[in-house]
Design a protein around this motif. Sequence first.
Motif, PDB file in Angstrom:
ATOM      1  N   ARG A 173       0.849  -1.186   0.000  1.00 14.89           N
ATOM      2  CA  ARG A 173       0.000   0.000   0.000  1.00 14.89           C
ATOM      3  C   ARG A 173       0.887   1.239   0.000  1.00 14.89           C
ATOM      4  O   ARG A 173       1.978   1.225   0.558  1.00 14.89           O
ATOM      5  CB  ARG A 173      -0.918   0.040   1.219  1.00 14.89           C
ATOM      6  N   VAL A 174       0.396   2.284  -0.615  1.00 10.85           N
ATOM      7  CA  VAL A 174       1.030   3.597  -0.541  1.00 10.85           C
ATOM      8  C   VAL A 174      -0.036   4.556  -0.039  1.00 10.85           C
ATOM      9  O   VAL A 174      -1.124   4.625  -0.606  1.00 10.85           O
ATOM     10  CB  VAL A 174       1.573   4.057  -1.914  1.00 10.85           C
ATOM     11  N   ASP A 175       0.269   5.257   1.033  1.00  8.70           N
ATOM     12  CA  ASP A 175      -0.726   6.127   1.649  1.00  8.70           C
ATOM     13  C   ASP A 175      -1.327   7.097   0.641  1.00  8.70           C
ATOM     14  O   ASP A 175      -0.610   7.729  -0.129  1.00  8.70           O
ATOM     15  CB  ASP A 175      -0.092   6.930   2.793  1.00  8.70           C
ATOM     16  N   ARG A 176      -2.643   7.181   0.650  1.00  6.65           N
ATOM     17  CA  ARG A 176      -3.417   8.115  -0.165  1.00  6.65           C
ATOM     18  C   ARG A 176      -3.358   7.810  -1.663  1.00  6.65           C
ATOM     19  O   ARG A 176      -3.782   8.624  -2.466  1.00  6.65           O
ATOM     20  CB  ARG A 176      -2.985   9.567   0.103  1.00  6.65           C
ATOM     21  N   VAL A 177      -2.819   6.663  -2.046  1.00  3.68           N
ATOM     22  CA  VAL A 177      -2.779   6.281  -3.458  1.00  3.68           C
ATOM     23  C   VAL A 177      -3.560   4.983  -3.614  1.00  3.68           C
ATOM     24  O   VAL A 177      -3.241   3.979  -2.974  1.00  3.68           O
ATOM     25  CB  VAL A 177      -1.339   6.089  -3.964  1.00  3.68           C
ATOM     26  N   SER A 178      -4.566   4.995  -4.462  1.00  5.18           N
ATOM     27  CA  SER A 178      -5.375   3.795  -4.668  1.00  5.18           C
ATOM     28  C   SER A 178      -5.016   3.057  -5.954  1.00  5.18           C
ATOM     29  O   SER A 178      -5.274   1.863  -6.068  1.00  5.18           O
ATOM     30  CB  SER A 178      -6.861   4.167  -4.688  1.00  5.18           C
ATOM     31  N   ASP A 179      -4.424   3.751  -6.913  1.00  2.00           N
ATOM     32  CA  ASP A 179      -4.079   3.131  -8.202  1.00  2.00           C
ATOM     33  C   ASP A 179      -2.550   3.055  -8.305  1.00  2.00           C
ATOM     34  O   ASP A 179      -1.890   4.038  -8.635  1.00  2.00           O
ATOM     35  CB  ASP A 179      -4.664   3.955  -9.350  1.00  2.00           C
ATOM     36  N   LEU A 180      -2.001   1.877  -8.030  1.00  2.00           N
ATOM     37  CA  LEU A 180      -0.552   1.702  -8.055  1.00  2.00           C
ATOM     38  C   LEU A 180      -0.022   1.315  -9.429  1.00  2.00           C
ATOM     39  O   LEU A 180       1.195   1.335  -9.632  1.00  2.00           O
ATOM     40  CB  LEU A 180      -0.128   0.615  -7.058  1.00  2.00           C
ATOM     41  N   VAL A 181      -0.888   0.978 -10.362  1.00  4.30           N
ATOM     42  CA  VAL A 181      -0.413   0.335 -11.590  1.00  4.30           C
ATOM     43  C   VAL A 181      -0.515   1.216 -12.837  1.00  4.30           C
ATOM     44  O   VAL A 181      -0.071   0.807 -13.912  1.00  4.30           O
ATOM     45  CB  VAL A 181      -1.160  -1.000 -11.835  1.00  4.30           C
ATOM     46  N   GLY A 182      -1.079   2.407 -12.733  1.00 10.31           N
ATOM     47  CA  GLY A 182      -1.153   3.290 -13.892  1.00 10.31           C
ATOM     48  C   GLY A 182       0.210   3.866 -14.237  1.00 10.31           C
ATOM     49  O   GLY A 182       1.071   4.056 -13.372  1.00 10.31           O
ATOM     50  N   GLY A 183       0.414   4.191 -15.506  1.00  8.61           N
ATOM     51  CA  GLY A 183       1.711   4.683 -15.949  1.00  8.61           C
ATOM     52  C   GLY A 183       1.781   6.167 -16.218  1.00  8.61           C
ATOM     53  O   GLY A 183       2.847   6.680 -16.571  1.00  8.61           O
ATOM     54  N   PHE A 184       0.665   6.905 -16.065  1.00 10.97           N
ATOM     55  CA  PHE A 184       0.633   8.345 -16.322  1.00 10.97           C
ATOM     56  C   PHE A 184       0.983   9.051 -15.014  1.00 10.97           C
ATOM     57  O   PHE A 184       0.147   9.214 -14.134  1.00 10.97           O
ATOM     58  CB  PHE A 184      -0.756   8.748 -16.802  1.00 10.97           C
ATOM     59  N   ARG A 185       2.266   9.450 -14.882  1.00  9.01           N
ATOM     60  CA  ARG A 185       2.766   9.960 -13.616  1.00  9.01           C
ATOM     61  C   ARG A 185       3.780  11.069 -13.835  1.00  9.01           C
ATOM     62  O   ARG A 185       4.379  11.181 -14.900  1.00  9.01           O
ATOM     63  CB  ARG A 185       3.471   8.854 -12.827  1.00  9.01           C
ATOM     64  N   LEU A 186       4.000  11.819 -12.786  1.00  9.71           N
ATOM     65  CA  LEU A 186       5.064  12.820 -12.750  1.00  9.71           C
ATOM     66  C   LEU A 186       5.983  12.500 -11.578  1.00  9.71           C
ATOM     67  O   LEU A 186       5.521  12.170 -10.480  1.00  9.71           O
ATOM     68  CB  LEU A 186       4.477  14.218 -12.592  1.00  9.71           C
TER      69      LEU A 186
END
Length: 274
Positions: A173-186
């Motif tokens: 788990r990562v706090d406050r992040v529900s979607d760990l697998v998407g690739g659109f990130r900064l």
Amino acid sequence: MAVAAPRPGNRSPPLPVCTDSMLIIGIPTFNEAPTVGLVLWRIRKVFEEYGREYELLVLDDGSSDDTTERLRPYTDVLPLTLIRHDERRGYAASIERLLREAAARTRYPRRDALITMQADFTDPPEQIPDLAKRFEGGADVVVGERRTAGRNAPDAVRRLHRVAPWLLRPFVRVDRVSDLVGGFRLMRMAVVRDLLRQAGDAPLLHWNGSAANAELLLRAVPHSRRIETVELEPRYDLRERPSRVRTFASALDLYRFGRAARAGRIVATAAPPS
């Protein structure tokens, strides 16, 4: 192409505000000749209105179509660098190559950021400013979260979107992040450099596909003071090829990745307090 404002000299950057930042857009591609040029043109239009300095890095992962040939004319009119693998190495290797290329180019790691996105219109270029504004407000990592599978999503994508949180939640788990697998990130370039420095000459990413995105996020957590999310709606109605997602294979990779993370073979399982 938008005219970039002149950059300041070697003064300490006034964090958390990053109004003079360089945004590097990293795009891995494989056999995306019909759409990748149009995606770049949409990105150009976004930055004409957004008014930020930017650079495009496109990696052709051994495409068998004419992706690279289609893109060469764009180097004359866009701040675009093309990179090519002679043979296909996969998504994780492509993302890692983009990370290393971006790290070598940044001049101000604490002010600059890398945005990763797809070349098939799945990730809407119009939402780049949404990620960038969170970065300008002080976030080190901004995660594009897909709350739904997206408009006209293929059945395989819908199934994977439904099961991915269920597969990972018992393990990572990562706090406050529900979607760990998407690739659109900064990611702030200082974070990218810290990751690569820690990896040294060894590969940074060991999992592929959606699991590679989860692995990269977890490895970035210890180096990030602040992680934020932006809600996204992926698009599947504009691309011109069938989905490459294989639900069972991707789900199995995520399950194995989650077990490895829980066993301590992946660096982080929780975000530090903001």
